[in-house]
Design a protein around this motif. Sequence first.
Motif, short mmCIF file in Angstrom:
data_model
loop_
_atom_site.label_atom_id
_atom_site.label_comp_id
_atom_site.label_asym_id
_atom_site.label_seq_id
_atom_site.Cartn_x
_atom_site.Cartn_y
_atom_site.Cartn_z
N GLU A 19 18.11 39.33 40.70
CA GLU A 19 17.48 39.05 39.41
C GLU A 19 18.50 38.96 38.28
OE1 GLU A 19 14.04 38.51 38.54
OE2 GLU A 19 14.20 37.99 40.66
N HIS A 20 19.67 39.54 38.48
CA HIS A 20 20.69 39.49 37.44
C HIS A 20 21.75 38.42 37.71
CE1 HIS A 20 18.88 43.34 36.25
NE2 HIS A 20 19.36 43.04 35.06
N GLY A 21 21.45 37.51 38.64
CA GLY A 21 22.28 36.32 38.76
C GLY A 21 23.28 36.30 39.89
N TRP A 22 23.06 37.11 40.93
CA TRP A 22 24.00 37.12 42.05
C TRP A 22 24.11 35.74 42.69
CZ3 TRP A 22 27.36 40.79 43.52
CH2 TRP A 22 28.01 40.61 44.76
N THR A 23 25.34 35.31 42.97
CA THR A 23 25.59 34.03 43.64
C THR A 23 25.99 34.31 45.08
OG1 THR A 23 26.31 32.98 41.59
CG2 THR A 23 26.99 31.94 43.66
N TYR A 24 25.15 33.91 46.00
CA TYR A 24 25.42 34.16 47.42
C TYR A 24 26.64 33.37 47.87
CZ TYR A 24 24.45 35.10 52.32
OH TYR A 24 24.54 35.54 53.61
N GLY A 25 27.55 34.05 48.56
CA GLY A 25 28.75 33.39 49.06
C GLY A 25 29.94 33.47 48.12
N GLN A 26 29.73 33.99 46.92
CA GLN A 26 30.83 34.10 45.96
C GLN A 26 31.41 35.52 46.01
OE1 GLN A 26 30.33 34.84 41.53
NE2 GLN A 26 30.77 32.64 41.49
N PRO A 27 32.73 35.68 46.12
CA PRO A 27 33.30 37.02 46.09
C PRO A 27 33.10 37.66 44.72
CG PRO A 27 34.91 35.38 46.84
CD PRO A 27 33.75 34.64 46.26
N TRP A 28 33.13 38.98 44.69
CA TRP A 28 33.15 39.68 43.39
C TRP A 28 34.52 39.52 42.75
CZ3 TRP A 28 36.72 43.55 42.42
CH2 TRP A 28 37.46 43.99 43.55
N GLY A 29 35.56 39.51 43.62
CA GLY A 29 36.94 39.40 43.18
C GLY A 29 37.85 39.35 44.40
N MET A 30 39.12 39.03 44.17
CA MET A 30 40.09 38.96 45.25
C MET A 30 41.43 39.43 44.69
SD MET A 30 39.01 35.17 46.69
CE MET A 30 39.63 35.38 48.37
N LEU A 38 43.65 43.20 35.20
CA LEU A 38 44.74 44.12 35.50
C LEU A 38 44.28 45.53 35.13
CD1 LEU A 38 47.67 42.03 33.96
CD2 LEU A 38 46.89 42.04 36.34
N PRO A 39 43.51 46.18 35.97
CA PRO A 39 42.92 47.47 35.60
C PRO A 39 43.92 48.58 35.37
CG PRO A 39 42.52 46.98 37.92
CD PRO A 39 43.09 45.74 37.31
N ALA A 40 45.15 48.44 35.87
CA ALA A 40 46.19 49.44 35.63
C ALA A 40 47.47 48.78 35.15
CB ALA A 40 46.44 50.26 36.89
N GLY A 41 47.34 47.65 34.48
CA GLY A 41 48.50 46.99 33.93
C GLY A 41 49.30 46.23 34.97
N ALA A 42 50.51 45.84 34.57
CA ALA A 42 51.34 44.99 35.42
C ALA A 42 51.84 45.69 36.67
CB ALA A 42 52.54 44.48 34.59
N GLN A 43 51.81 47.04 36.67
CA GLN A 43 52.32 47.79 37.81
C GLN A 43 51.25 48.12 38.85
OE1 GLN A 43 55.64 48.14 38.03
NE2 GLN A 43 55.57 46.95 36.13
N GLY A 44 50.02 47.69 38.63
CA GLY A 44 48.95 48.00 39.56
C GLY A 44 48.42 46.77 40.27
N VAL A 45 47.29 46.92 40.91
CA VAL A 45 46.63 45.82 41.62
C VAL A 45 46.18 44.77 40.60
CG1 VAL A 45 44.60 45.21 43.00
CG2 VAL A 45 45.90 47.30 43.52
N ALA A 46 46.42 43.51 40.92
CA ALA A 46 45.94 42.39 40.11
C ALA A 46 44.79 41.71 40.84
CB ALA A 46 47.06 41.39 39.86
N LEU A 47 43.76 41.36 40.10
CA LEU A 47 42.56 40.79 40.70
C LEU A 47 42.18 39.50 39.99
CD1 LEU A 47 40.45 44.09 40.76
CD2 LEU A 47 41.48 43.00 42.76
N VAL A 48 41.66 38.55 40.75
CA VAL A 48 40.93 37.44 40.17
C VAL A 48 39.45 37.76 40.38
CG1 VAL A 48 41.06 36.04 42.30
CG2 VAL A 48 40.57 34.94 40.09
N ILE A 49 38.68 37.73 39.31
CA ILE A 49 37.26 38.12 39.40
C ILE A 49 36.37 36.95 39.03
CG2 ILE A 49 37.72 40.57 38.98
CD1 ILE A 49 36.79 40.12 36.07
N PHE A 50 35.19 36.93 39.66
CA PHE A 50 34.23 35.84 39.48
C PHE A 50 32.94 36.40 38.85
CE2 PHE A 50 37.03 34.87 43.03
CZ PHE A 50 37.52 33.62 42.67
N ASP A 51 31.95 35.54 38.72
CA ASP A 51 30.72 35.95 38.03
C ASP A 51 30.01 37.11 38.72
OD1 ASP A 51 31.06 34.15 36.00
OD2 ASP A 51 29.70 32.64 36.83
#
Length: 467
Positions: free
Chosen positions: A294-305, A352-365
Motif C-alpha cells: 500500500e505504500h508503493g513497494w515495487t516488486y523486483g526492485q532492490p532496496w539498495g545495493m 553513505l551512512p558512516a561517511g567515506a570510510q564506511g559502506v557505500a550504498l545505492v538506494i532505490f524507491d
Amino acid sequence: MVGLTRILFSAFAIVALPALASPPDISPLPTVRPSPAADAGTVETIATRSPRAPSALAVVTSIRPQMRADVPPSFAARAAELRARAEEATRTRDPEFRAWIEDFKTRALAMGIRERTLTRAFEGVQLNTRVLERDANQAEFSRALWEYLDSAVSATRVRNGRTQFEEYRDTLARIEQQYEVEAEVVVAIWGLESAYGASRGSTDIIEAMASLAYDGRRQDFFEEQLIAALRILDAGDTNPRNMTGSWAGAMGHTQFMPTSYLQYAQDFNGDGRRNIWSGDPTDALASTAHYLAEHGWTYGQPWGMEVELPNGFDFALAGEQERRPVRFWNDQGVRLAEGGDIPDHGQASILLPAGAQGVALVIFDNFRVIERYNPADAYVIAVGHLGDRIGGGPAFEADWPRQDRALTFAEREELQRRLQTAGHYDERIDGIIGPNTIAAVRRFQAAIGVTPDGYASPSILERLRRG
C-alpha cells in the motif's frame, strides 16, 4: 522495533539513528503451528518470481536454540510471585489517573465505543510508571550503526530467518503472490521487530496507551492510539488482556501500532479475525506485506545495493535527496561492490551512512517504502540487508569506522550549536542528524580541507570545539 506509521518511534529513530533497540539475538524461537509442506508449484512461485537467488529455499534443517529445562513447580511459583510483585511496583493506583479514565470513557462513548468494551478494557488498569520512565528516557540511548547491524543482521538472526522462511515457505509464497512483496523482506521485518515472534512484548496495550495519554507529553497521539485499540476490541479480534505488545503500543509479530492495525491488518488465514498476537504469524506477515504494498513497494526492485565509489567522487552528490537516473551514477564511475554497472531499477541515490570510510550504498524507491515502517536509516539498512542475507546474498564487503562511537544526544545538540556558531547551520537545535545537519557538516569539512562526506563523527565535533 516499530509498528507501522509509528510516529513515536519514528521521532526517536531520527533523533538517534543508531539508537534502535536490538531484538533478542538468542531468544528461543516460539512454538508455532507447523506449515504444511509446500508443493512444487508453490516453491516455484517464490523461486521464479523473486529477483533474488532461490538458495534460501534449500534450507532444510531447523536450528532453533534449545529451550531451558523445566524448573520445579515450587520454584516456578515463587519466581512468578516475585515477578508479579516487581510488576505491581511499577503500577500505581493514582486517583487522578482514575478520574482521567472516567473522563476519557465519556469521550470514547461519544465516539461510538461500546460501554461493554470500555468496562472490560479498563478493568484493573493502573498508571504504569515504568512506561512513563521509558518514554521520558528514549533520547538518551545511543549506539553506533555498525554495532546495531552486528546484532540486527547477526549470523544467528540470518540462520533463524532462513529456518522460518523454510517453515512458512508455502504461506510466504501465497503472501508474496497476493501482495507482490518479496517474502524475504517480510521475514526480515519479522526478525527485526520481534526476533521471529520470540519477543512480541508483554505490556498491556490499553494500560500503556492510557498511561502515556494521561501523562500528556504526546496526548493527542496516544489518545488516538487508545481509541484505535478500543475499536480493535470492539471488533472482537482479540480480548483486552491478550492485547499486549511494546511499552509504546506496538503489537504482535511485526509490531503494528493500533491505528496501523485498523488500516492495514489482514485476515490471511481466513478464520474471521485479524490475529497478529497468536503463535501463528500468518496474519501478521500478510499484514506487513499489505502495508508495504500500500505504500508503493515495487516488486523486483532492490532496496539498495553495495557500491564502490571512484577516486575523486563528488561527495556533494551523496544523500537520499539526490535522486538521479542509474545511468548518471554509472557515468560517474560508481560500480557495484561485486563488480559491474548498477542495474537500472529507476531513480537512485548514493547513501553513505558512516561517511567515506564506511559502506557505500545505492538506494532505490523501495528503501523509502521501508522508511514508512520506520524512518531510521539504520533500521532500513538492517531490514534490507537481513532480507538479502536470508535470500542467500553476501555480507557487506566494506567495513565500518569501528574506531568511532555514536554521539550522544547532548553531543549532537552541541554539534549543531557549534556548526551554527561557525556559520554553517541555521536550523533548529534538535539533536537530529538529518539532511540539514549533514549538509552543514559537509560545508564545515570543506572549509577545513577534509573529505566533505557529511559524517557527523566524534572527530568532527572535537574539531569544532577547537574552533
